[in-house]
Scaffold this motif. Structure first.
Motif, PDB file in Angstrom:
ATOM      1  N   LEU A  60     -20.945  -2.305  63.344  1.00 26.70           N
ATOM      2  CA  LEU A  60     -20.581  -3.614  62.798  1.00 26.70           C
ATOM      3  C   LEU A  60     -21.766  -4.278  62.135  1.00 26.70           C
ATOM      4  CD1 LEU A  60     -18.648  -5.159  65.792  1.00 26.70           C
ATOM      5  CD2 LEU A  60     -17.704  -4.089  63.774  1.00 26.70           C
ATOM      6  N   ASP A  61     -21.459  -5.260  61.293  1.00 27.58           N
ATOM      7  CA  ASP A  61     -22.564  -6.061  60.802  1.00 27.58           C
ATOM      8  C   ASP A  61     -23.090  -6.885  61.973  1.00 27.58           C
ATOM      9  OD1 ASP A  61     -21.459  -8.858  60.827  1.00 27.58           O
ATOM     10  OD2 ASP A  61     -20.067  -8.036  59.351  1.00 27.58           O
ATOM     11  N   PHE A  62     -24.303  -7.309  61.832  1.00 31.58           N
ATOM     12  CA  PHE A  62     -25.003  -7.979  62.930  1.00 31.58           C
ATOM     13  C   PHE A  62     -24.266  -9.227  63.413  1.00 31.58           C
ATOM     14  CE2 PHE A  62     -28.184 -10.864  64.665  1.00 31.58           C
ATOM     15  CZ  PHE A  62     -28.780 -10.045  65.610  1.00 31.58           C
ATOM     16  N   LYS A  63     -23.733 -10.013  62.485  1.00 24.22           N
ATOM     17  CA  LYS A  63     -23.051 -11.264  62.856  1.00 24.22           C
ATOM     18  C   LYS A  63     -21.847 -10.982  63.756  1.00 24.22           C
ATOM     19  CE  LYS A  63     -20.762 -15.309  60.944  1.00 24.22           C
ATOM     20  NZ  LYS A  63     -20.346 -16.001  59.723  1.00 24.22           N
ATOM     21  N   SER A  68     -19.267 -10.879  69.132  1.00 27.55           N
ATOM     22  CA  SER A  68     -18.628 -10.130  70.219  1.00 27.55           C
ATOM     23  C   SER A  68     -19.423 -10.283  71.507  1.00 27.55           C
ATOM     24  CB  SER A  68     -18.525  -8.645  69.854  1.00 27.55           C
ATOM     25  OG  SER A  68     -17.661  -8.447  68.783  1.00 27.55           O
ATOM     26  N   LEU A  69     -20.713 -10.145  71.390  1.00 29.51           N
ATOM     27  CA  LEU A  69     -21.585 -10.282  72.552  1.00 29.51           C
ATOM     28  C   LEU A  69     -21.445 -11.666  73.186  1.00 29.51           C
ATOM     29  CD1 LEU A  69     -23.930  -9.149  74.304  1.00 29.51           C
ATOM     30  CD2 LEU A  69     -25.485 -10.082  72.592  1.00 29.51           C
ATOM     31  N   MET A  70     -21.490 -12.702  72.352  1.00 26.80           N
ATOM     32  CA  MET A  70     -21.402 -14.063  72.876  1.00 26.80           C
ATOM     33  C   MET A  70     -20.013 -14.368  73.435  1.00 26.80           C
ATOM     34  SD  MET A  70     -24.380 -15.214  72.842  1.00 26.80           S
ATOM     35  CE  MET A  70     -23.986 -16.880  73.327  1.00 26.80           C
ATOM     36  N   THR A  98     -11.307 -10.604  76.383  1.00 25.30           N
ATOM     37  CA  THR A  98     -11.582 -11.724  75.477  1.00 25.30           C
ATOM     38  C   THR A  98     -11.921 -11.206  74.088  1.00 25.30           C
ATOM     39  OG1 THR A  98     -12.395 -13.114  77.272  1.00 25.30           O
ATOM     40  CG2 THR A  98     -13.108 -13.698  75.054  1.00 25.30           C
ATOM     41  N   ILE A  99     -12.766 -10.198  74.029  1.00 20.35           N
ATOM     42  CA  ILE A  99     -13.181  -9.641  72.748  1.00 20.35           C
ATOM     43  C   ILE A  99     -11.999  -8.996  72.034  1.00 20.35           C
ATOM     44  CG2 ILE A  99     -14.658  -7.919  71.665  1.00 20.35           C
ATOM     45  CD1 ILE A  99     -16.604  -8.380  74.026  1.00 20.35           C
ATOM     46  N   LEU A 100     -11.204  -8.239  72.784  1.00 23.05           N
ATOM     47  CA  LEU A 100     -10.033  -7.594  72.183  1.00 23.05           C
ATOM     48  C   LEU A 100      -9.044  -8.618  71.658  1.00 23.05           C
ATOM     49  CD1 LEU A 100      -9.367  -4.754  74.776  1.00 23.05           C
ATOM     50  CD2 LEU A 100     -10.121  -4.470  72.411  1.00 23.05           C
ATOM     51  N   LYS A 101      -8.762  -9.628  72.459  1.00 21.55           N
ATOM     52  CA  LYS A 101      -7.780 -10.649  72.095  1.00 21.55           C
ATOM     53  C   LYS A 101      -8.227 -11.440  70.858  1.00 21.55           C
ATOM     54  CE  LYS A 101      -3.983 -12.863  73.312  1.00 21.55           C
ATOM     55  NZ  LYS A 101      -2.688 -12.255  73.215  1.00 21.55           N
ATOM     56  N   ALA A 102      -9.534 -11.609  70.706  1.00 22.58           N
ATOM     57  CA  ALA A 102     -10.077 -12.351  69.565  1.00 22.58           C
ATOM     58  C   ALA A 102     -10.268 -11.460  68.334  1.00 22.58           C
ATOM     59  CB  ALA A 102     -11.410 -12.994  69.950  1.00 22.58           C
ATOM     60  N   ASN A 103      -9.809 -10.211  68.433  1.00 25.51           N
ATOM     61  CA  ASN A 103      -9.967  -9.228  67.346  1.00 25.51           C
ATOM     62  C   ASN A 103     -11.429  -8.986  66.993  1.00 25.51           C
ATOM     63  OD1 ASN A 103      -7.195  -8.656  66.985  1.00 25.51           O
ATOM     64  ND2 ASN A 103      -6.991 -10.580  65.870  1.00 25.51           N
ATOM     65  N   LEU A 104     -12.277  -9.041  68.005  1.00 28.02           N
ATOM     66  CA  LEU A 104     -13.678  -8.693  67.820  1.00 28.02           C
ATOM     67  C   LEU A 104     -13.881  -7.267  68.313  1.00 28.02           C
ATOM     68  CD1 LEU A 104     -15.272 -12.030  69.029  1.00 28.02           C
ATOM     69  CD2 LEU A 104     -15.145 -11.194  66.684  1.00 28.02           C
ATOM     70  N   TYR A 105     -14.983  -6.708  68.000  1.00 23.99           N
ATOM     71  CA  TYR A 105     -15.256  -5.307  68.318  1.00 23.99           C
ATOM     72  C   TYR A 105     -15.634  -5.147  69.787  1.00 23.99           C
ATOM     73  CZ  TYR A 105     -17.502  -0.755  68.126  1.00 23.99           C
ATOM     74  OH  TYR A 105     -17.859   0.534  68.347  1.00 23.99           O
ATOM     75  N   LEU A 106     -15.035  -4.183  70.435  1.00 26.26           N
ATOM     76  CA  LEU A 106     -15.363  -3.883  71.826  1.00 26.26           C
ATOM     77  C   LEU A 106     -16.430  -2.799  71.841  1.00 26.26           C
ATOM     78  CD1 LEU A 106     -14.617  -4.694  74.651  1.00 26.26           C
ATOM     79  CD2 LEU A 106     -12.890  -2.911  74.649  1.00 26.26           C
ATOM     80  N   ARG A 107     -17.640  -3.194  72.147  1.00 23.02           N
ATOM     81  CA  ARG A 107     -18.786  -2.294  72.071  1.00 23.02           C
ATOM     82  C   ARG A 107     -18.813  -1.277  73.195  1.00 23.02           C
ATOM     83  NH1 ARG A 107     -19.960  -7.088  72.444  1.00 23.02           N
ATOM     84  NH2 ARG A 107     -21.171  -6.943  74.310  1.00 23.02           N
TER      85      ARG A 107
END
Length: 139
Positions: A60-63, A68-70, A98-107
């Protein structure tokens, strides 16, 4: 940050009133150089590893990685954990959800094997409903 808090309380943790919520008034973020993980959260303090951020070269891009981390770590600030007696996979699983539900990447998935117990091919929402059915007190 209010938007993030409301998302966590209403969508993830289902804590609709202040009485339901973990009484965290302030979340502090500390950026420091340490090895051993992306971040560590204790109470209302999120310690983010500058070593991890500096060396990040993931898909992913850094942002988006940082978001996702936060999102994961903010969940830890507001979730109840049974006075540190809840199984770590449950605590981490909720933060990953939380990450999945927000459509963020699961690292990462904290070593959990999502291919066991008939979970393969089930959407996360169905897995959560199955879990709630097995443990009726979980919201």
């Amino acid at each position: 940050m209010g938007q993030v808090n409301n998302y966590l309380w209403s969508t993830i943790l289902k804590q609709t009133t202040p009485a339901d919520r973990n009484p965290i008034a302030v979340v502090k973020v500390n950026l420091q150089a340490f090895i051993g993980g992306e971040a560590v959260t204790t109470g209302n303090l999120i310690n983010v590893s500058l070593v991890y951020l500096n060396d990040y070269n993931g898909p992913l891009d850094f942002k988006k990685e940082f978001m996702s981390l936060m999102g994961h770590e903010m969940t830890h600030c507001f979730q109840w954990n049974g006075a540190n007696t809840a199984p770590v996979n449950v605590v981490e699983g909720i933060a990953d959800y939380t990450i999945l539900k927000a459509n963020l990447y699961l690292r990462y998935m904290h070593g959990m094997d999502w291919e066991i117990n008939g979970t393969r091919g089930k959407p996360v929402e169905q897995l959560w409903k199955d879990y709630q059915a097995k443990y009726p007190g979980v919201k």
